[in-house]
Design a protein around this motif. Structure first.
Motif, mmCIF file in Angstrom:
data_model
loop_
_atom_site.group_PDB
_atom_site.id
_atom_site.type_symbol
_atom_site.label_atom_id
_atom_site.label_comp_id
_atom_site.label_asym_id
_atom_site.label_seq_id
_atom_site.Cartn_x
_atom_site.Cartn_y
_atom_site.Cartn_z
ATOM 1 N N LEU A 28 -2.322 -10.058 -10.763
ATOM 2 C CA LEU A 28 -3.283 -10.083 -9.666
ATOM 3 C C LEU A 28 -2.872 -11.021 -8.536
ATOM 4 C CD1 LEU A 28 -6.631 -10.009 -11.681
ATOM 5 C CD2 LEU A 28 -5.361 -8.094 -10.685
ATOM 6 N N LEU A 29 -1.695 -11.667 -8.667
ATOM 7 C CA LEU A 29 -1.205 -12.502 -7.579
ATOM 8 C C LEU A 29 -0.940 -11.648 -6.347
ATOM 9 C CD1 LEU A 29 1.359 -14.752 -9.489
ATOM 10 C CD2 LEU A 29 -0.916 -15.411 -8.682
ATOM 11 N N SER A 30 -1.176 -12.222 -5.182
ATOM 12 C CA SER A 30 -1.042 -11.465 -3.943
ATOM 13 C C SER A 30 0.413 -11.417 -3.472
ATOM 14 C CB SER A 30 -1.910 -12.102 -2.854
ATOM 15 O OG SER A 30 -1.758 -11.399 -1.629
ATOM 16 N N LEU A 31 0.850 -10.218 -3.120
ATOM 17 C CA LEU A 31 2.157 -9.993 -2.517
ATOM 18 C C LEU A 31 1.958 -9.062 -1.325
ATOM 19 C CD1 LEU A 31 5.275 -10.132 -2.462
ATOM 20 C CD2 LEU A 31 5.289 -8.181 -4.030
ATOM 21 N N ALA A 32 2.298 -9.554 -0.139
ATOM 22 C CA ALA A 32 2.118 -8.759 1.083
ATOM 23 C C ALA A 32 0.688 -8.250 1.212
ATOM 24 C CB ALA A 32 3.117 -7.615 1.131
ATOM 25 N N GLY A 33 -0.265 -9.096 0.833
ATOM 26 C CA GLY A 33 -1.677 -8.758 1.004
ATOM 27 C C GLY A 33 -2.275 -7.868 -0.062
ATOM 28 N N ARG A 34 -1.502 -7.548 -1.105
ATOM 29 C CA ARG A 34 -2.015 -6.706 -2.188
ATOM 30 C C ARG A 34 -1.617 -7.318 -3.523
ATOM 31 N NH1 ARG A 34 1.087 -1.553 -1.734
ATOM 32 N NH2 ARG A 34 -0.463 -0.636 -3.123
ATOM 33 N N PRO A 35 -2.388 -7.077 -4.585
ATOM 34 C CA PRO A 35 -1.995 -7.597 -5.899
ATOM 35 C C PRO A 35 -0.664 -6.997 -6.345
ATOM 36 C CG PRO A 35 -4.265 -6.816 -5.921
ATOM 37 C CD PRO A 35 -3.670 -6.358 -4.634
ATOM 38 N N LEU A 36 0.107 -7.786 -7.092
ATOM 39 C CA LEU A 36 1.342 -7.260 -7.671
ATOM 40 C C LEU A 36 1.100 -5.940 -8.398
ATOM 41 C CD1 LEU A 36 3.230 -10.304 -9.243
ATOM 42 C CD2 LEU A 36 4.085 -8.740 -7.489
ATOM 43 N N LEU A 37 0.004 -5.894 -9.131
ATOM 44 C CA LEU A 37 -0.327 -4.698 -9.889
ATOM 45 C C LEU A 37 -0.421 -3.473 -8.990
ATOM 46 C CD1 LEU A 37 -1.204 -3.277 -12.490
ATOM 47 C CD2 LEU A 37 -3.531 -4.108 -12.076
ATOM 48 N N ALA A 38 -0.962 -3.638 -7.789
ATOM 49 C CA ALA A 38 -1.100 -2.503 -6.869
ATOM 50 C C ALA A 38 0.259 -1.961 -6.445
ATOM 51 C CB ALA A 38 -1.911 -2.920 -5.648
ATOM 52 N N HIS A 39 1.219 -2.855 -6.252
ATOM 53 C CA HIS A 39 2.566 -2.403 -5.882
ATOM 54 C C HIS A 39 3.209 -1.608 -7.015
ATOM 55 C CE1 HIS A 39 2.877 -4.698 -2.101
ATOM 56 N NE2 HIS A 39 2.225 -5.659 -2.730
ATOM 57 N N LEU A 182 18.306 -4.018 -2.275
ATOM 58 C CA LEU A 182 17.421 -4.864 -3.060
ATOM 59 C C LEU A 182 17.395 -4.339 -4.483
ATOM 60 C CD1 LEU A 182 15.201 -7.156 -2.960
ATOM 61 C CD2 LEU A 182 13.552 -5.320 -2.609
ATOM 62 N N ASP A 183 17.517 -5.242 -5.455
ATOM 63 C CA ASP A 183 17.459 -4.819 -6.851
ATOM 64 C C ASP A 183 16.053 -4.295 -7.149
ATOM 65 O OD1 ASP A 183 17.390 -4.584 -9.647
ATOM 66 O OD2 ASP A 183 18.806 -6.229 -9.895
ATOM 67 N N PRO A 184 15.921 -3.016 -7.541
ATOM 68 C CA PRO A 184 14.588 -2.462 -7.767
ATOM 69 C C PRO A 184 13.879 -3.062 -8.970
ATOM 70 C CG PRO A 184 16.259 -0.904 -8.477
ATOM 71 C CD PRO A 184 16.987 -2.023 -7.787
ATOM 72 N N PHE A 185 14.605 -3.827 -9.790
ATOM 73 C CA PHE A 185 14.001 -4.440 -10.974
ATOM 74 C C PHE A 185 13.869 -5.951 -10.837
ATOM 75 C CE2 PHE A 185 16.416 -0.629 -12.195
ATOM 76 C CZ PHE A 185 15.325 0.192 -12.428
ATOM 77 N N ALA A 195 7.703 -15.989 -3.546
ATOM 78 C CA ALA A 195 8.018 -16.251 -2.137
ATOM 79 C C ALA A 195 9.201 -15.396 -1.683
ATOM 80 C CB ALA A 195 8.312 -17.732 -1.939
ATOM 81 N N MET A 196 10.191 -15.233 -2.552
ATOM 82 C CA MET A 196 11.359 -14.417 -2.212
ATOM 83 C C MET A 196 10.948 -12.955 -2.019
ATOM 84 S SD MET A 196 14.957 -14.034 -4.299
ATOM 85 C CE MET A 196 15.141 -15.833 -4.305
ATOM 86 N N ALA A 197 10.097 -12.462 -2.908
ATOM 87 C CA ALA A 197 9.628 -11.085 -2.783
ATOM 88 C C ALA A 197 8.824 -10.895 -1.497
ATOM 89 C CB ALA A 197 8.777 -10.717 -3.994
ATOM 90 N N GLU A 198 8.036 -11.890 -1.150
ATOM 91 C CA GLU A 198 7.232 -11.810 0.074
ATOM 92 C C GLU A 198 8.132 -11.594 1.293
ATOM 93 O OE1 GLU A 198 3.597 -11.563 1.780
ATOM 94 O OE2 GLU A 198 3.659 -12.456 -0.232
ATOM 95 N N ARG A 199 9.309 -12.193 1.258
ATOM 96 C CA ARG A 199 10.219 -12.075 2.398
ATOM 97 C C ARG A 199 10.825 -10.677 2.530
ATOM 98 N NH1 ARG A 199 11.517 -17.452 0.702
ATOM 99 N NH2 ARG A 199 13.370 -16.779 -0.466
ATOM 100 N N GLY A 203 10.706 -5.439 5.440
ATOM 101 C CA GLY A 203 12.105 -5.085 5.631
ATOM 102 C C GLY A 203 12.690 -4.268 4.517
ATOM 103 N N SER A 204 13.401 -4.933 3.596
ATOM 104 C CA SER A 204 14.162 -4.195 2.591
ATOM 105 C C SER A 204 13.279 -3.341 1.716
ATOM 106 C CB SER A 204 14.944 -5.192 1.717
ATOM 107 O OG SER A 204 15.876 -5.907 2.500
ATOM 108 N N CYS A 205 12.109 -3.834 1.357
ATOM 109 C CA CYS A 205 11.243 -3.051 0.472
ATOM 110 C C CYS A 205 10.828 -1.762 1.152
ATOM 111 C CB CYS A 205 10.020 -3.863 0.074
ATOM 112 S SG CYS A 205 8.928 -2.962 -1.015
ATOM 113 N N GLY A 206 10.486 -1.857 2.443
ATOM 114 C CA GLY A 206 10.107 -0.667 3.171
ATOM 115 C C GLY A 206 11.237 0.348 3.223
ATOM 116 N N ASP A 207 12.474 -0.130 3.293
ATOM 117 C CA ASP A 207 13.606 0.775 3.337
ATOM 118 C C ASP A 207 13.796 1.523 2.021
ATOM 119 O OD1 ASP A 207 15.642 -1.555 5.275
ATOM 120 O OD2 ASP A 207 14.111 -0.123 5.896
ATOM 121 N N MET A 208 13.263 0.934 0.925
ATOM 122 C CA MET A 208 13.420 1.577 -0.392
ATOM 123 C C MET A 208 12.387 2.647 -0.637
ATOM 124 S SD MET A 208 14.103 -1.721 -2.764
ATOM 125 C CE MET A 208 13.985 -0.711 -4.228
#
Length: 209
Positions: A28-39, A182-185, A195-199, A203-208
């Protein structure tokens, strides 16, 4: 093949301060404004027939996710194999599923062709798991329902705890995925990882995607 997607969130998140006495909901930690679980859910849902969540403790905290909440059925927090077992036994009881595709709740960049590539590689009675950058990811795997009974025996009677140790007993296909850009795993084990994932957004996540 009819696949149940299983998101594993049953761990103690020790590197985020979790313990048997203190629950930390890493999913449930937030990543880019959404919970990790949501991603993770967004990545897996289009690839499987249905989803379930392996989580221990009070299930009410996940109730708004609209997913079946599966607690470990082997006591003592024995690790991700217990979550896989819960998923296999649930899928078997529900009927109609042939396999469970497991992935941890802290891997927000899962590839969109994960299920397709593991399905293409798996043998009729074996397991297929993902690899990237020379590393095996044993909890990102496709498991046949027929392994429910042997896995329960391994956990409850033999006290097998390592996923790799159980996989060593099965016919295993390993499917390699590119780790660039970006390593998908990439998994989030620490606050620095978060913090690294937030960065990576947008960018890279959107490209994937």
């Amino acid at each position: 093949m009819r696949i149940l997607g299983l998101i594993l969130a049953g761990g103690l998140a020790r590197r985020f301060g979790g313990s048997e006495a203190r629950t930390v909901d890493k999913a449930l930690l937030s990543l880019a404004g959404r919970p990790l679980l949501a991603h993770v859910r967004g990545r897996l849902a289009p690839q499987v027939a249905a989803l379930a969540l392996n989580a221990n403790g009070d299930p009410a905290r996940y109730r708004d996710q609209g997913l079946p909440i599966l607690a470990d059925t082997v006591a003592g927090h024995p690790g991700p194999l217990a979550g896989v077992l819960a998923g296999l036994e649930f899928a078997r009881a529900e009927g109609g599923y042939t396999h469970v595709l497991s992935a941890p709740a802290d891997c927000p960049f899962l590839p969109p062709d994960l299920a397709a590539r593991l399905t293409a590689a798996i043998s009729p009675d074996g397991v297929a798991c993902a690899t990237s950058a020379g590393q095996r990811h044993p909890v990102v795997a496709l498991w046949p329902i027929i392994l429910a009974a042997p896995l329960r025996h391994a956990l409850a009677e033999e006290e097998v705890r390592k996923v790799g140790a159980f996989l060593a007993r099965q016919p295993l296909a390993q499917v390699d995925f590119p780790a660039r850009p970006l390593d998908p795993f990439f998994n989030i084990n620490t606050p620095d990882d978060l913090a690294m994932a937030e960065r990576q957004f947008p960018g890279s996540c959107g490209d994937m995607s």
